[in-house]
Design an enzyme around this catalytic site. Structure first.
Site, PDB file in Angstrom:
ATOM      1  N   SER A  66      29.712  43.356  38.163  1.00  0.00           N
ATOM      2  CA  SER A  66      29.989  41.921  38.205  1.00  0.00           C
ATOM      3  C   SER A  66      28.777  41.217  38.793  1.00  0.00           C
ATOM      4  O   SER A  66      28.003  41.810  39.550  1.00  0.00           O
ATOM      5  CB  SER A  66      31.223  41.631  39.073  1.00  0.00           C
ATOM      6  OG  SER A  66      31.355  40.253  39.356  1.00  0.00           O
TER       7      SER A  66
ATOM      8  N   TYR B 184      36.878  41.640  46.043  1.00  0.00           N
ATOM      9  CA  TYR B 184      36.307  41.899  44.722  1.00  0.00           C
ATOM     10  C   TYR B 184      34.798  42.133  44.830  1.00  0.00           C
ATOM     11  O   TYR B 184      34.257  43.086  44.253  1.00  0.00           O
ATOM     12  CB  TYR B 184      36.611  40.734  43.780  1.00  0.00           C
ATOM     13  CG  TYR B 184      36.259  41.010  42.343  1.00  0.00           C
ATOM     14  CD1 TYR B 184      37.089  41.793  41.542  1.00  0.00           C
ATOM     15  CD2 TYR B 184      35.097  40.492  41.769  1.00  0.00           C
ATOM     16  CE1 TYR B 184      36.771  42.056  40.228  1.00  0.00           C
ATOM     17  CE2 TYR B 184      34.776  40.749  40.446  1.00  0.00           C
ATOM     18  CZ  TYR B 184      35.616  41.524  39.679  1.00  0.00           C
ATOM     19  OH  TYR B 184      35.293  41.792  38.356  1.00  0.00           O
TER      20      TYR B 184
END
Length: 279
Positions: free
Chosen positions: A125, A138
């Protein structure tokens, strides 16, 4: 002989689109998913957080394929979390799925990939190097995933290629928990189309010399370079955008952001008082 790929999180938006794209390019594909569609015979049921279940599921998938050339660690979950609050069950689950799940599956598949001189593709990510407020779990899970990829490359790089793909914001159900909490990534990260992310992962699977890291767009590649070489500039940019969103009231409906709003408003008030005193 067709190339053979195993995809985790195979029944979600990314996984389904990726399996389709690989098949269209002649790959034989198998998948793992926590809740596979019963009518989809390509995907085996597997909880990547289950130490006992993962080796058998991977072995079953490899047996179906007749070997393994590429593993795509795509399984992941999202959601908001404050870095200033103790980790709860959601945080632990996110780390277990996003980071340790990839570790478990890779460990179960690595000998097959050594035999084929294959590759591992980690769906990381932009948040693996760009820290965003209230996205602690996250971001930590994805930064940890990149660190695991580095360690895997150090140990197995003579025989197995390891690539991290870094999407930005993609409009999929993984962001539903964040939106449900009154938060959104718009304004911090540009949206990227699912099709381009899938195409990038496919390139990582097929490249003769797979890159170490891959962004989805030129802008994404520029962000990666800036984050690595000018981290303080990135920190200031994120802080300015956060302050602007708080002033605009974008976080007013998010209970998790209550403390964040209060701290910024106190800081803004103190700054205004100091400026008035100087004048």
């Amino acid at each position: 002989m067709s190339r053979r790929a195993l995809v985790t999180g195979a029944s979600g938006a990314f996984g389904t689109a990726l399996r389709t794209a690989l098949r269209e390019r002649g790959w034989s594909v198998a998948g793992l998913d926590l809740r596979p569609d019963p009518s989809d015979g390509e995907v085996l049921e597997c909880d990547v957080t289950d130490d006992a279940a993962v080796p058998g599921a991977v072995a079953g998938a490899v047996e179906r394929l007749g070997g393994l050339d590429a593993l795509v660690n795509n399984a992941g979950i999202g959601g908001p979390a404050s870095a200033g609050r103790p980790p709860d069950e959601r945080v632990r689950r996110m780390l277990d799925v996003n980071l340790l799940g990839a570790w478990r599956v890779t460990a179960a598949a690595i000998d097959h990939l050594v035999d084929s001189r294959g590759r591992v593709v980690m769906v990381a990510s932009r948040m693996s190097f760009l820290g965003l407020p209230l996205g602690a779990a996250y971001g930590v899970s994805k930064r940890g995933l990149v660190a695991y990829a580095d360690a895997l490359r150090a140990e197995y790089g003579t025989h197995v290629a390891v690539t991290c793909v870094h999407p930005a914001f993609v409009r999929t159900p993984i962001h539903d928990p964040t939106r449900d909490a009154g938060l959104r990534l718009e304004g911090f990260s540009r949206e990227e189309p699912l099709e381009r992310v899938v195409a990038t992962i496919v390139r990582a699977c097929e490249a003769a010399r797979p890159p170490r890291d891959m962004a989805i767009t030129r802008g994404g590649a520029f962000q990666i370079a800036v984050a690595r070489h000018l981290p303080r500039f990135v920190d200031r940019t994120v802080a300015r955008r956060l302050a602007g969103r708080i002033r605009a009231g974008d976080l007013d409906d998010a209970a998790l952001a209550e403390g964040l709003r209060a701290r910024h408003r106190r800081a803004s008030g103190a700054q205004d008082s100091g400026q008035n005193a100087d004048s």
